[in-house]
Design an enzyme around this catalytic site. Sequence first.
Site, mmCIF file in Angstrom:
data_model
loop_
_atom_site.group_PDB
_atom_site.id
_atom_site.type_symbol
_atom_site.label_atom_id
_atom_site.label_comp_id
_atom_site.label_asym_id
_atom_site.label_seq_id
_atom_site.Cartn_x
_atom_site.Cartn_y
_atom_site.Cartn_z
ATOM 1 N N HIS A 1 -13.233 -15.778 -38.172
ATOM 2 C CA HIS A 1 -12.039 -14.942 -38.004
ATOM 3 C C HIS A 1 -10.881 -15.626 -38.728
ATOM 4 O O HIS A 1 -10.657 -16.825 -38.535
ATOM 5 C CB HIS A 1 -11.749 -14.806 -36.503
ATOM 6 C CG HIS A 1 -10.725 -13.773 -36.157
ATOM 7 N ND1 HIS A 1 -10.805 -12.464 -36.595
ATOM 8 C CD2 HIS A 1 -9.600 -13.835 -35.410
ATOM 9 C CE1 HIS A 1 -9.770 -11.776 -36.119
ATOM 10 N NE2 HIS A 1 -9.025 -12.588 -35.392
ATOM 11 N N ARG B 1 -9.557 -21.190 -32.230
ATOM 12 C CA ARG B 1 -9.669 -20.480 -30.957
ATOM 13 C C ARG B 1 -11.044 -20.730 -30.345
ATOM 14 O O ARG B 1 -11.152 -21.464 -29.372
ATOM 15 C CB ARG B 1 -9.396 -18.985 -31.188
ATOM 16 C CG ARG B 1 -9.258 -18.169 -29.938
ATOM 17 C CD ARG B 1 -8.653 -16.804 -30.193
ATOM 18 N NE ARG B 1 -9.471 -15.935 -31.040
ATOM 19 C CZ ARG B 1 -9.140 -14.697 -31.377
ATOM 20 N NH1 ARG B 1 -7.992 -14.186 -30.944
ATOM 21 N NH2 ARG B 1 -9.915 -13.957 -32.142
ATOM 22 N N LYS C 1 -11.462 -3.038 -27.878
ATOM 23 C CA LYS C 1 -11.033 -3.908 -26.772
ATOM 24 C C LYS C 1 -9.696 -3.429 -26.212
ATOM 25 O O LYS C 1 -8.980 -2.663 -26.874
ATOM 26 C CB LYS C 1 -10.924 -5.360 -27.259
ATOM 27 C CG LYS C 1 -9.912 -5.582 -28.378
ATOM 28 C CD LYS C 1 -10.099 -6.954 -29.033
ATOM 29 C CE LYS C 1 -9.060 -7.198 -30.113
ATOM 30 N NZ LYS C 1 -9.367 -8.395 -30.912
ATOM 31 N N TYR D 1 21.117 -0.868 -13.530
ATOM 32 C CA TYR D 1 21.178 -2.170 -12.859
ATOM 33 C C TYR D 1 22.019 -3.156 -13.659
ATOM 34 O O TYR D 1 21.927 -3.222 -14.883
ATOM 35 C CB TYR D 1 19.772 -2.757 -12.720
ATOM 36 C CG TYR D 1 18.909 -2.060 -11.701
ATOM 37 C CD1 TYR D 1 19.247 -2.061 -10.350
ATOM 38 C CD2 TYR D 1 17.750 -1.404 -12.105
ATOM 39 C CE1 TYR D 1 18.425 -1.423 -9.421
ATOM 40 C CE2 TYR D 1 16.933 -0.766 -11.172
ATOM 41 C CZ TYR D 1 17.282 -0.781 -9.833
ATOM 42 O OH TYR D 1 16.485 -0.155 -8.915
ATOM 43 N N ARG E 1 -15.223 -5.774 -38.556
ATOM 44 C CA ARG E 1 -14.723 -5.554 -37.202
ATOM 45 C C ARG E 1 -13.377 -4.847 -37.375
ATOM 46 O O ARG E 1 -12.343 -5.469 -37.584
ATOM 47 C CB ARG E 1 -14.546 -6.898 -36.482
ATOM 48 C CG ARG E 1 -15.800 -7.786 -36.517
ATOM 49 C CD ARG E 1 -15.607 -9.085 -35.761
ATOM 50 N NE ARG E 1 -14.520 -9.909 -36.256
ATOM 51 C CZ ARG E 1 -14.641 -10.896 -37.144
ATOM 52 N NH1 ARG E 1 -15.829 -11.200 -37.660
ATOM 53 N NH2 ARG E 1 -13.587 -11.583 -37.532
ATOM 54 N N CYS F 1 14.849 0.747 -16.136
ATOM 55 C CA CYS F 1 14.381 0.493 -14.764
ATOM 56 C C CYS F 1 12.850 0.505 -14.751
ATOM 57 O O CYS F 1 12.210 0.766 -15.765
ATOM 58 C CB CYS F 1 14.892 1.563 -13.808
ATOM 59 S SG CYS F 1 16.629 1.964 -13.959
ATOM 60 N N MET F 2 12.280 0.280 -13.575
ATOM 61 C CA MET F 2 10.812 0.260 -13.484
ATOM 62 C C MET F 2 10.224 1.616 -13.862
ATOM 63 O O MET F 2 9.214 1.699 -14.557
ATOM 64 C CB MET F 2 10.395 -0.124 -12.061
ATOM 65 C CG MET F 2 8.897 -0.338 -11.922
ATOM 66 S SD MET F 2 8.394 -0.681 -10.237
ATOM 67 C CE MET F 2 9.021 -2.322 -9.984
ATOM 68 N N ASP F 3 10.870 2.695 -13.418
ATOM 69 C CA ASP F 3 10.283 4.030 -13.546
ATOM 70 C C ASP F 3 11.179 5.038 -14.246
ATOM 71 O O ASP F 3 10.791 6.194 -14.406
ATOM 72 C CB ASP F 3 9.960 4.587 -12.148
ATOM 73 C CG ASP F 3 9.397 3.513 -11.244
ATOM 74 O OD1 ASP F 3 8.306 3.015 -11.562
ATOM 75 O OD2 ASP F 3 10.084 3.136 -10.280
HETATM 76 C C1 LIG Z 1 -9.338 -8.253 -32.211
HETATM 77 C C2 LIG Z 1 -10.273 -8.816 -33.215
HETATM 78 C C3 LIG Z 1 -10.582 -8.106 -34.385
HETATM 79 C C4 LIG Z 1 -9.865 -6.864 -34.794
HETATM 80 O O1 LIG Z 1 -8.647 -7.208 -35.410
HETATM 81 P P1 LIG Z 1 -7.687 -6.142 -36.083
HETATM 82 O O2 LIG Z 1 -6.608 -6.961 -36.670
HETATM 83 O O3 LIG Z 1 -7.205 -5.273 -34.988
HETATM 84 O O4 LIG Z 1 -8.509 -5.390 -37.077
HETATM 85 C C5 LIG Z 1 -11.554 -8.631 -35.212
HETATM 86 N N1 LIG Z 1 -12.169 -9.787 -34.924
HETATM 87 C C6 LIG Z 1 -11.882 -10.508 -33.833
HETATM 88 C C7 LIG Z 1 -12.590 -11.784 -33.588
HETATM 89 C C8 LIG Z 1 -10.907 -10.056 -32.954
HETATM 90 O O5 LIG Z 1 -10.611 -10.786 -31.870
#
Ligand SMILES: *Cc1c(COP(=O)(O)O)cnc(C)c1O
Length: 371
Positions: A168, A138, A40, A266, A221, A312-314
Amino acid sequence: MVVATHRNAKLIIDRNALYKNILSEKQHLNKDDALFMVVKANGYGHGAIEVAKTAVKAGANGFCVAMLDEALELRHAGFKQPILILGISRVEDVQLIAKENISVTVSSLEWLKDAQNLLRSTDNTLKVHLGLDTGMGRIGFQNPDDLKAAIDYINNCKNLFFEGVFTHFATADEKDKTYFNFQLKKFKEFMTVVKVKPRYVHVSNSATSLWHSECNGNMVRYGVAGYGLNPSGGAVKLPYELYPALSLTSEIVNCKLVKSGNSIGYGATYTTNDNEWIGTVPVGYADGVIRKMQGFNLLVNGYKCPIVGRVCMDQLMIKLPTQMKTGTKVTIVGKSGDHKTTLQDIATYCDTIHYEVACLFTNRLKRVYIN
Ligand SMILES: *Cc1c(COP(=O)(O)O)cnc(C)c1O
């Protein structure tokens, strides 16, 4: 935002580091467990497609993403592996999601009913993972009765398929296991209503897999650890070594001796109190090198050189120990001489976590893949 290909500033992503981390995790798992690499947010800033390619080579069995567009990016690049969207998808997109053989996370019976209504007239089957809220607060079903109602509903719908169930953990990266164990107990209560287990039962992000591997389920995951970062930021020791995959370098484009008593940047927040060599580096907060990094040391020829004045920005300015030629390399993340800077160093300095620092790097920074 264009990629700045004509500027000497780049994120360097070491594929071999990604490969080693993912392979180590595969070896840490039971033989039949699946590893879904979490890519992601453009692969935590590392570049989702390149990370995904390396992950497949290292034995990843699928991918997790946060939202549909990220899943489509993978499908359009030709990845055929399972992809799970971890967030809640718009129900009006179910036809596309099903057609692309993407799996969704579902948190309510109403969503399933709406999805089934939209799919009813098609031959498409939507693969569903039911999320369980065991204490993250969540998304996810709130109690075993609601979970059971959802499973019963799916099993009566020809267009829905019960592919997975997961939760999670909120504190898997902490030494204190009290809240983790509270969530685990709730998960086990939920699972008593799951009479026929789906293909994937998964509870592990990186931290859970590293430090609570007894409850991995049959899929992990795997996210931040794959990028070589300790999920705890260093507070908890790793069971196997991780190799950070990302470095960020640029160069000095201007170097000058500034007489004592002159101000830089700045707001004129920094004033030289001696004759000082000041270098200018062509990166700024629009690249994700944020203003909070004022005062942070960049590395030049193995010297620690603090950012002086506001970012700065850049562009940003650093204080150099001596005169340096333009074109001299500046390391923002990575090794230089005997020193190294990690994403965690920046996170600590900016009072955040390395996850956020990695995500801050914008697309203006070109990404270069090595090894
Ligand atoms: C982002 C996410 C993960 C991965 O988490 P890490 O800490 O980067 O391993 C796993 N499960 C869910 C639901 C997440 O949102």
